[in-house]
Design an enzyme around this catalytic site. Structure first.
Site, PDB file in Angstrom:
ATOM      1  N   ASP A 160      48.748 -54.973 116.820  1.00 11.10           N
ATOM      2  CA  ASP A 160      47.350 -54.635 117.130  1.00 11.10           C
ATOM      3  C   ASP A 160      46.833 -53.594 116.137  1.00 11.10           C
ATOM      4  O   ASP A 160      45.698 -53.665 115.671  1.00 11.10           O
ATOM      5  CB  ASP A 160      47.255 -54.096 118.565  1.00 11.10           C
ATOM      6  CG  ASP A 160      47.965 -55.013 119.536  1.00 11.10           C
ATOM      7  OD1 ASP A 160      47.437 -56.082 119.827  1.00 11.10           O
ATOM      8  OD2 ASP A 160      49.088 -54.673 119.974  1.00 11.10           O
ATOM      9  N   HIS A 188      49.495 -53.623 125.301  1.00  6.66           N
ATOM     10  CA  HIS A 188      49.349 -54.748 124.365  1.00  6.66           C
ATOM     11  C   HIS A 188      48.736 -55.911 125.155  1.00  6.66           C
ATOM     12  O   HIS A 188      49.408 -56.864 125.533  1.00  6.66           O
ATOM     13  CB  HIS A 188      50.705 -55.150 123.775  1.00  6.66           C
ATOM     14  CG  HIS A 188      50.605 -56.436 122.977  1.00  6.66           C
ATOM     15  ND1 HIS A 188      49.917 -56.525 121.797  1.00  6.66           N
ATOM     16  CD2 HIS A 188      51.073 -57.676 123.227  1.00  6.66           C
ATOM     17  CE1 HIS A 188      49.973 -57.769 121.344  1.00  6.66           C
ATOM     18  NE2 HIS A 188      50.662 -58.493 122.198  1.00  6.66           N
TER      19      HIS A 188
HETATM   20  N1  LIG Z   1      53.892 -57.712 121.248  1.00  8.42           N
HETATM   21  C1  LIG Z   1      53.315 -58.541 120.415  1.00  8.42           C
HETATM   22  O1  LIG Z   1      52.549 -58.100 119.533  1.00  8.42           O
HETATM   23  C2  LIG Z   1      53.538 -60.024 120.479  1.00  8.42           C
HETATM   24  C3  LIG Z   1      52.979 -60.849 119.508  1.00  8.42           C
HETATM   25  C4  LIG Z   1      53.216 -62.207 119.545  1.00  8.42           C
HETATM   26  C5  LIG Z   1      53.997 -62.748 120.571  1.00  8.42           C
HETATM   27  N2  LIG Z   1      54.507 -61.935 121.517  1.00  8.42           N
HETATM   28  C6  LIG Z   1      55.382 -62.447 122.564  1.00  8.42           C
HETATM   29  O2  LIG Z   1      56.687 -62.650 121.993  1.00  8.42           O
HETATM   30  C7  LIG Z   1      57.405 -63.595 122.770  1.00  8.42           C
HETATM   31  C8  LIG Z   1      58.033 -64.660 121.897  1.00  8.42           C
HETATM   32  O3  LIG Z   1      57.044 -65.458 121.298  1.00  8.42           O
HETATM   33  P1  LIG Z   1      57.418 -66.781 120.492  1.00  8.42           P
HETATM   34  O4  LIG Z   1      56.140 -67.319 119.988  1.00  8.42           O
HETATM   35  O5  LIG Z   1      58.550 -66.528 119.548  1.00  8.42           O
HETATM   36  O6  LIG Z   1      57.925 -67.695 121.698  1.00  8.42           O
HETATM   37  P2  LIG Z   1      58.892 -68.969 121.622  1.00  8.42           P
HETATM   38  O7  LIG Z   1      58.737 -69.665 122.920  1.00  8.42           O
HETATM   39  O8  LIG Z   1      58.690 -69.720 120.363  1.00  8.42           O
HETATM   40  O9  LIG Z   1      60.312 -68.288 121.556  1.00  8.42           O
HETATM   41  C9  LIG Z   1      60.853 -67.602 122.632  1.00  8.42           C
HETATM   42  C10 LIG Z   1      62.333 -67.838 122.590  1.00  8.42           C
HETATM   43  O10 LIG Z   1      62.917 -67.072 123.628  1.00  8.42           O
HETATM   44  C11 LIG Z   1      63.959 -67.844 124.174  1.00  8.42           C
HETATM   45  N3  LIG Z   1      64.309 -67.322 125.467  1.00  8.42           N
HETATM   46  C12 LIG Z   1      63.764 -67.609 126.691  1.00  8.42           C
HETATM   47  N4  LIG Z   1      64.423 -66.947 127.645  1.00  8.42           N
HETATM   48  C13 LIG Z   1      65.379 -66.204 127.027  1.00  8.42           C
HETATM   49  C14 LIG Z   1      66.378 -65.336 127.476  1.00  8.42           C
HETATM   50  N5  LIG Z   1      66.527 -65.075 128.782  1.00  8.42           N
HETATM   51  N6  LIG Z   1      67.201 -64.765 126.560  1.00  8.42           N
HETATM   52  C15 LIG Z   1      67.080 -65.025 125.254  1.00  8.42           C
HETATM   53  N7  LIG Z   1      66.154 -65.875 124.768  1.00  8.42           N
HETATM   54  C16 LIG Z   1      65.318 -66.449 125.640  1.00  8.42           C
HETATM   55  C17 LIG Z   1      63.397 -69.264 124.197  1.00  8.42           C
HETATM   56  O11 LIG Z   1      64.419 -70.242 124.336  1.00  8.42           O
HETATM   57  C18 LIG Z   1      62.724 -69.312 122.835  1.00  8.42           C
HETATM   58  O12 LIG Z   1      63.607 -69.764 121.819  1.00  8.42           O
HETATM   59  C19 LIG Z   1      56.412 -64.120 123.775  1.00  8.42           C
HETATM   60  O13 LIG Z   1      56.570 -63.422 124.987  1.00  8.42           O
HETATM   61  C20 LIG Z   1      55.072 -63.783 123.157  1.00  8.42           C
HETATM   62  O14 LIG Z   1      54.043 -63.722 124.115  1.00  8.42           O
HETATM   63  C21 LIG Z   1      54.296 -60.584 121.483  1.00  8.42           C
HETATM   64  O1  LIG Z   2      48.191 -62.653 122.856  1.00  9.36           O
HETATM   65  C1  LIG Z   2      49.290 -63.159 123.071  1.00  9.36           C
HETATM   66  O2  LIG Z   2      49.657 -63.570 124.165  1.00  9.36           O
HETATM   67  C2  LIG Z   2      50.265 -63.318 121.955  1.00  9.36           C
HETATM   68  C3  LIG Z   2      50.574 -62.019 121.358  1.00  9.36           C
HETATM   69  O3  LIG Z   2      50.799 -61.011 122.283  1.00  9.36           O
HETATM   70  C4  LIG Z   2      49.549 -61.609 120.350  1.00  9.36           C
HETATM   71  O4  LIG Z   2      48.994 -60.523 120.489  1.00  9.36           O
HETATM   72  O5  LIG Z   2      49.335 -62.364 119.402  1.00  9.36           O
END
Ligand SMILES: NC(=O)c1ccc[n+]([C@@H]2O[C@H](COP(=O)([O-])OP(=O)(O)OC[C@H]3O[C@@H](n4cnc5c(N)ncnc54)[C@H](O)[C@@H]3O)[C@@H](O)[C@H]2O)c1
Ligand SMILES: O=C(O)C[C@H](O)C(=O)O
Length: 332
Positions: A160, A188
Site C-alpha cells: 500500500d 491492509h
Molecule cells: N498484504 C498484501 O499486501 C497482500 C497482497 C496481495 C495478496 N495478499 C494475500 O496473499 C495471499 C496469497 O495470495 P496468492 O495470490 O498467492 O494466492 P494463491 O491462492 O495463488 O496462493 C495461496 C497458496 O497458499 C496455499 N495454502 C492454502 N492453505 C495453506 C496452508 N494451510 N499452508 C500453506 N499453504 C497454504 C495454497 O495451496 C496456494 O498455493 C492471499 O491471502 C492474498 O489475499 C496480500
Molecule cells: O486486495 C486484495 O484482496 C489483494 C491484496 O490484499 C492487495 O492489496 O492487492
C-alpha cells in the site's frame, strides 16, 4: 569470508505470490546480493506437485546464492530452523469478496502455523504475514505463539505504501524514487489511511512537501486516498487474480529494510504490534510509519495529526478491533 546462509520460509509457495517471490529471494532482492539463502517452501497436499515444479524451476535457474531448497507439505519440517518466515499461504480474496469473507478460512490456518513456528523456527525469527486479512492473521499468529516476541511479528502494508508512492509519482510526473515518507495507517484493507501530510519529493530545488507540489487538496483528500485503498480490488478486477508481482516485490522491500535498515531520513510503513502510539488501541497489529536499525523497527513518533487524519486513524482502528473480535469468534 562467505556469509552463512539464511533460512527463509515461504508458505503458500506454490501460489501466485510464491511463484513471483521465491526467485526474488534466491536472487538476493530480499537480503542482499552477498547473502546466501536456503529456501523453505510450504504448501498443502493438493498443491504438492505444483510445489515440486517450483522446486525444479529453482534448480533449473541455477541461482548462485541459493544453497538449498526444502519443499514440503509438513509445517514442522518447513518451519525448522528458519530465520525469516514470509506467510503467504492461505485463501485469497476473489472478485466481489470483502476481506471479512476470507477471515474464518485464514485465522484457523494462522493459529496452527503459529505453534509450528514457535516450536521449530530459529530464535529471533522475523515473521511477515502477507495472507489476508493480513493484520488479523498476524495478530492471531502472535497470540498463539506467545514465546515469539511481539516485535518479531509484522504484516505487509508496504504494498500500500508503494502504491501511494506510485500514485504521487504519476500525478507529479516525477521519479518514484524521489518521493518518500508517505504513511499507511491501520489495516491492509479499504479502511486504511494513506497519508501524504509528511511526504516529500526530492526536486532540483531541494526537498518539497507533496502537498505544496500537488496543489490540489481535493485530489489528495479524495481520489488519491480511494485509489490507494481500492487498488487491490482494481487489480483483481483487471487480472481476475489478486496482485502478485507487486506483493512479492513489496514483501522483499519490507524484509530488506527491517533487516538491513531504512535509509537515513526515510521511513516506511509496516503493520506492527501497537503499544498505544498515536492513541491507536494497544493490542492490534496496525500499520505505522517506522524506521529500522540493527534489525529492529521503531515507530516514528511526534508527527502532527490533523482532525481529518485523526478520524481516519480511528476508523481503521475500529475496523481492526472488529476483525479481532470476529477472528476470535471464528476460532471459538
Ligand atoms: N498484504 C498484501 O499486501 C497482500 C497482497 C496481495 C495478496 N495478499 C494475500 O496473499 C495471499 C496469497 O495470495 P496468492 O495470490 O498467492 O494466492 P494463491 O491462492 O495463488 O496462493 C495461496 C497458496 O497458499 C496455499 N495454502 C492454502 N492453505 C495453506 C496452508 N494451510 N499452508 C500453506 N499453504 C497454504 C495454497 O495451496 C496456494 O498455493 C492471499 O491471502 C492474498 O489475499 C496480500
Ligand atoms: O486486495 C486484495 O484482496 C489483494 C491484496 O490484499 C492487495 O492489496 O492487492
Amino acid at each position: 569470508m562467505a556469509k552463512e546462509p539464511v533460512r527463509v520460509l515461504v508458505t503458500g509457495a506454490a501460489g501466485q505470490i510464491g511463484y513471483a517471490l521465491v526467485p526474488m529471494i534466491a536472487r538476493g532482492v530480499m537480503l542482499g546480493t552477498d547473502q546466501p539463502v536456503i529456501l523453505h517452501m510450504l504448501d498443502i497436499p493438493p498443491a504438492a506437485e505444483a510445489l515440486n515444479g517450483v522446486k525444479m524451476e529453482l534448480v533449473d535457474a541455477a541461482f548462485p546464492l541459493l544453497k538449498g531448497v526444502v519443499a514440503t507439505t509438513d509445517a514442522v519440517e518447513a518451519c525448522t530452523g528458519v530465520n525469516i518466515a514470509v506467510m503467504v499461504g492461505g485463501f485469497p480474496r476473489k472478485e466481489g469478496m470483502e476481506r471479512k469473507d476470507v477471515m474464518s478460512k485464514n485465522v484457523s490456518i494462522y493459529k496452527a502455523q503459529a505453534s509450528a513456528l514457535e516450536q521449530h523456527a530459529a530464535p529471533n525469527c522475523k515473521v511477515l504475514v502477507v495472507a489476508n486479512p493480513a493484520n488479523t492473521n498476524a495478530l492471531i499468529l502472535k497470540e498463539f505463539a506467545p514465546s515469539i516476541p511481539a516485535k518479531n511479528i509484522t504484516c505487509l502494508t508496504r504494498l500500500d505504501h508503494n502504491r501511494a508512492l506510485g500514485q504521487i509519482s504519476e500525478k507529479l510526473n516525477v521519479q518514484v524514487s524521489d518521493v518518500k515518507n508517505v504513511i499507511i495507517w491501520g489495516n491492509h484493507s479499504s479502511s486504511q489511511y494513506p497519508d501524504v501530510n509528511h511526504a516529500t519529493v526530492n526536486t532540483a530545488a531541494g526537498e518539497k512537501p507533496v502537498r505544496e507540489l500537488v496543489k490540489d487538496d481535493a485530489w489528495l483528500n479524495g481520489e488519491f486516498i480511494t485509489t490507494v485503498q481500492q487498488r487491490g480490488a482494481a487489480i483483481i478486477k483487471a487480472r481476475k487474480l489478486s496482485s502478485a508481482l507487486s506483493a512479492a516485490s513489496s514483501a522483499c522491500d519490507h524484509i530488506r529494510d527491517w533487516v538491513l535498515g531504512t535509509p537515513e531520513g526515510t521511513w516506511v510503513s509496516m503493520g506492527v504490534y501497537s503499544g498505544g502510539s498515536y492513541n491507536v488501541p494497544a493490542g492490534l497489529i496496525y500499520s505505522f510509519p517506522v524506521t529500522c536499525r540493527n534489525g529492529e523497527w521503531t515507530i516514528v513518533q511526534g508527527l502532527s495529526i490533523d482532525e481529518f487524519s485523526r478520524k481516519k486513524l480511528d476508523l481503521t482502528a475500529e475496523e481492526l478491533s472488529e476483525e479481532k473480535a470476529l477472528a476470535y469468534s471464528c476460532l471459538s
